[in-house]
Design a protein around this motif. Structure first.
Motif, PDB file in Angstrom:
ATOM      1  N   LYS A  74      80.981  74.345  42.793  1.00 18.68           N
ATOM      2  CA  LYS A  74      82.340  74.033  42.312  1.00 18.68           C
ATOM      3  C   LYS A  74      83.399  74.319  43.369  1.00 18.68           C
ATOM      4  N   PHE A  82      74.597  61.242  39.854  1.00 16.68           N
ATOM      5  CA  PHE A  82      73.143  61.402  39.836  1.00 16.68           C
ATOM      6  C   PHE A  82      72.439  60.088  39.506  1.00 16.68           C
ATOM      7  N   TYR A  88      76.507  63.514  29.287  1.00 21.13           N
ATOM      8  CA  TYR A  88      76.235  64.384  28.153  1.00 21.13           C
ATOM      9  C   TYR A  88      76.109  63.523  26.896  1.00 21.13           C
TER      10      TYR A  88
ATOM     11  N   ALA B 184      69.527  67.436  35.259  1.00 21.55           N
ATOM     12  CA  ALA B 184      70.702  66.909  35.974  1.00 21.55           C
ATOM     13  C   ALA B 184      71.993  67.226  35.225  1.00 21.55           C
ATOM     14  N   LEU B 185      71.905  67.400  33.885  1.00 19.76           N
ATOM     15  CA  LEU B 185      73.114  67.735  33.117  1.00 19.76           C
ATOM     16  C   LEU B 185      73.655  69.089  33.572  1.00 19.76           C
ATOM     17  N   GLU B 187      72.990  70.504  36.519  1.00 18.77           N
ATOM     18  CA  GLU B 187      73.424  70.408  37.923  1.00 18.77           C
ATOM     19  C   GLU B 187      74.800  69.772  38.005  1.00 18.77           C
ATOM     20  N   SER B 188      74.972  68.740  37.193  1.00 15.69           N
ATOM     21  CA  SER B 188      76.273  68.070  37.169  1.00 15.69           C
ATOM     22  C   SER B 188      77.360  69.057  36.720  1.00 15.69           C
ATOM     23  N   ALA B 189      77.041  69.840  35.685  1.00 16.69           N
ATOM     24  CA  ALA B 189      78.013  70.830  35.192  1.00 16.69           C
ATOM     25  C   ALA B 189      78.270  71.906  36.244  1.00 16.69           C
ATOM     26  N   GLN B 190      77.223  72.240  36.972  1.00 15.65           N
ATOM     27  CA  GLN B 190      77.354  73.253  38.030  1.00 15.65           C
ATOM     28  C   GLN B 190      78.340  72.753  39.097  1.00 15.65           C
ATOM     29  N   VAL B 191      78.197  71.476  39.472  1.00 12.58           N
ATOM     30  CA  VAL B 191      79.117  70.894  40.457  1.00 12.58           C
ATOM     31  C   VAL B 191      80.535  70.864  39.883  1.00 12.58           C
ATOM     32  N   ASP B 192      80.625  70.644  38.548  1.00 10.73           N
ATOM     33  CA  ASP B 192      81.939  70.607  37.893  1.00 10.73           C
ATOM     34  C   ASP B 192      82.538  72.001  37.719  1.00 10.73           C
ATOM     35  N   GLY B 193      81.740  73.035  37.975  1.00  9.89           N
ATOM     36  CA  GLY B 193      82.286  74.389  37.904  1.00  9.89           C
ATOM     37  C   GLY B 193      81.980  75.134  36.623  1.00  9.89           C
ATOM     38  N   ALA B 194      80.958  74.697  35.889  1.00 14.75           N
ATOM     39  CA  ALA B 194      80.646  75.385  34.629  1.00 14.75           C
ATOM     40  C   ALA B 194      79.943  76.712  34.900  1.00 14.75           C
TER      41      ALA B 194
END
Lengths: 372, 294
Positions: A74, A82, A88, B184-185, B187-194
């Motif tokens: 982040k 991806f 989601y 990937a959900l 990982e995507s959230a991780q990139v978004d800062g979750a």
């Protein structure tokens, strides 16, 4: 807004197994760089190391001059799209797009405006209340891009974003990604195994194999001046014909002898010093071979090769002929209007100006001077 | 049909089993509306209409059993249903594979212990004279408590020991559901800062809502079926006030009192209410979670 990405001598190891071997790469601000290579070549691992989803075993990654090895994903100011969209399923399009903003506590009006802008750019205005399950593959991919856009990152990372789409949709989405890059001007690192995608999208292509970079260059540079047989075969469709040959020098004229019946006269003015009997690989792109009638007896161009047709693949405007020249299989791209039959004898001609030469031992290119 | 005849053949024993043990006995339900006599048999006994049902609803013991069943079920759903979900989420968060496997083995093991042994353990632990719980209380200066003879303790003991026994095993379904979430959900959230917590609340839990909904439907359908054997093993006349449930009431009435007709009437009532509950819960699940059992 766009950032420079520098990769310095980066390694990735999984216990004793090394999958990325000391890669160096500089991506300029606003540049569209495509990492291409076969499955398992380490291209996705590279992208994931830039994103921060994989630990870097050795070496450094810099984004905008800041070493990001130890920064959380982040904090790197990157957004990633991806392969399987990573949407989601329980959220609608608007909520998917704004997920990152809401996580970081963005105000409602900021979120609303960001979703509006992104949905306009990606033509998603009418789909904002739909769930991902109700969208087509192309629409899902656009939502995934929307989620990346709203974060206004300095670097976009695309991990094979089009590989789940059918051929037609892939072409459309390719154009959309290109348009998006032109519009936003953000630095892009894009991974694909599809060389056509790489050629059409990239400012520069990075060809990878077994965790190493084989060549970096502009698409046409890679096409016209491949560094080795791997790049030569990987870039271009149908792939370049690579024919083993032995050099023969007679009265100052240099020939690449393919077999007893076929030899190729090389353009001496383009050649570096070569030795009699040297083993080489001759590279000829299918589109640079031309068909003479089966009754042709005189040479046209510089060289004539003879063989017979094995398989014909009509594509419409063009046809791909799989021919056999002695032991060698040679692919030829020809006019689709002309009819060819399996087993038909043919004579192929080639302009020596389009021949590539590679060292048979090292597989590296033997640099030729440009044809005048 | 012709193509899959081997499959149908393999299905046959199951169908026969269901016919013999589930559908054929349904005929016996008629004794709920008869004055059943062992000598006259099921078909020969006299019809009495809804007499047994009226008697049941005028019986304080039956109404107490219905109330206890509902209360124990309600507490089970409130306390015991969410714990396997939390356990699955927690196990999923364990990074070390070895530690994770050890935790899973430890929490799954109690499921394989017979209820008789579990009841024995509970009786032993809670024994006023030698039980470990009372020993600890005693050391702390608290007077020894006769847990299993006091009605106010029964529900807590029943539900907590049930959680200990089944929470781990019940978490398997939720864990499997969590494992099927696309990585990937995250990982995507991780990139978004979750954060990890945000990933649990915004990805993991919403993603397993369909599984939770389906299992809740099944659980609600069996709201009138509380662990019959376990209660029989733990309760005693002094705790009937809170421990006697419909199934134990039917058991006492039918098996010990030989009042087969009244016991069957109670069983029919039980099944009827369960059917309504399953249908209602399935409908709710379809409405809110977009999924259902049927």
């Amino acid at each position: 807004m766009a950032a420079e990405v520098s990769i310095r001598n980066v390694y990735k190891r999984y216990e004793a197994h090394t999958v990325v071997h000391g890669v160096n790469l500089d991506i300029k601000p606003g540049e569209f760089v495509v990492l291409v290579g076969p499955s398992g070549c380490g291209k996705s691992t590279m992208l994931r190391m830039i994103a921060g989803l994989e630990e870097i075993s050795d070496g450094d990654v810099y984004i905008d001059g800041v070493r990001v090895n130890n920064l959380a994903p982040k904090d790197r100011n990157v957004a990633m799209v991806f392969q399987n969209y990573a949407l989601y399923p329980h959220l609608n399009v608007a909520d998917n797009i704004s997920f990152g903003l809401r996580l970081n506590g963005a105000k409602k009006d900021v979120v609303k405006e960001a979703v509006r802008t992104a949905s306009e750019i990606l033509s998603l205005q009418d789909l904002l209340h739909r769930k991902p399950a109700d969208l087509s593959g192309g629409q899902r991919q656009r939502v995934a891009m929307g989620r990346a856009i709203v974060r206004q990152p300095k670097v976009f990372l695309f991990d094979e974003p089009l590989s789940n789409l059918d051929a037609k949709l892939r072409t459309q989405m390719r154009a959309e990604i290109k348009r998006l890059h032109v519009r936003l001007g953000t630095t892009v690192a894009y991974v694909t195994h599809d060389q056509i995608e790489a050629m059409t999208l990239a400012d520069r292509i990075v060809v990878m194999r077994d965790g190493r970079i084989e060549q970096i260059g502009a698409p046409m540079e890679l096409f016209h001046r491949p560094a080795n047989t791997f790049v030569a075969a990987f870039i271009g469709s149908p792939q370049m014909n690579l024919l083993p040959a032995t050099l023969s020098i007679r009265d100052g004229a240099v020939f690449a002898v393919l077999d007893e019946r076929n030899s190729l006269r090389l353009d001496e003015s383009r050649l570096p010093p070569l030795t009699e009997g040297q083993e080489v690989i001759v590279g000829i792109r299918p589109e640079h071979l031309a068909i003479r009638g089966s009754d042709a007896s005189s040479q046209v161009g510089t060289t004539q090769l003879t063989g017979e047709i094995d398989i014909v693949e009509p594509l419409g405007a063009q046809s791909i002929l799989h021919t056999r020249l002695g032991e060698a299989a040679v692919t030829v791209m020809v006019d689709g209007l002309v009819r060819f039959d399996i087993g038909q004898p043919i004579s192929l001609t080639i302009d020596a100006g389009h021949v590539h030469l590679f060292d048979a031992e090292t597989q590296l290119t033997i640099p030729l001077k440009d044809a005048s | 049909m012709r193509r899959d005849h081997m499959l149908y053949l393999m299905l046959l024993p199951v169908i026969v089993w269901f016919l013999i043990f589930s559908y054929l006995p349904l005929g016996g339900l008629q004794i709920a509306f008869k004055q059943f006599s062992l000598f006259k048999g099921i078909t020969g006994s006299d019809w009495v209409g809804t007499k047994h049902f009226i008697n049941l609803f005028q019986s304080d013991q039956f109404l107490r059993a219905v109330k206890n069943t509902l209360v124990i079920s309600f507490y089970s759903i409130v306390f015991a249903f969410p714990i396997p979900i939390l356990l699955a989420v927690m196990v999923n968060e364990i990074q070390s594979q070895g530690y994770r496997k050890a935790v899973q083995t430890i929490v799954y093991l109690p499921h394989f212990i017979s209820v008789v042994i579990v009841a024995g353990l509970v009786v032993s632990f809670l024994s006023p004279a030698t039980g470990v719980v009372n020993n600890i209380l005693s050391h702390m200066g608290v007077p020894r408590i006769y847990f299993l003879t006091q009605p106010e303790w029964f529900r807590s003991i029943y539900i907590s020991s049930n959680i200990w026994k089944e929470a781990g095993f019940n978490s398997i379904v939720f864990l499997a559901s969590i494992m099927s979430i696309n990585p990937a959900l995250y990982e995507s959230a991780q990139v978004d800062g979750a954060t990890r917590w945000q990933m649990i609340t915004r990805i993991t839990l919403p993603s397993i809502v369909p599984t939770i909904a389906v299992l809740l439907v099944i659980r609600l359908g069996s709201v009138l079926e509380v662990g019959f054997e376990y209660i029989i093993l733990l309760y005693q006349p002094t705790t009937y006030d809170t421990a006697d449930v419909i199934s134990t009431y039917i058991y006492r009435l039918g098996m010990q009192g030989a009042r087969y007709d009244v016991a069957t009437a109670a069983g029919v009532f039980n099944a009827g209410v369960a059917l309504i509950l399953v249908l209602a819960a399935n409908r709710l699940s379809r409405k809110f979670a977009r999924t259902g059992v049927f």
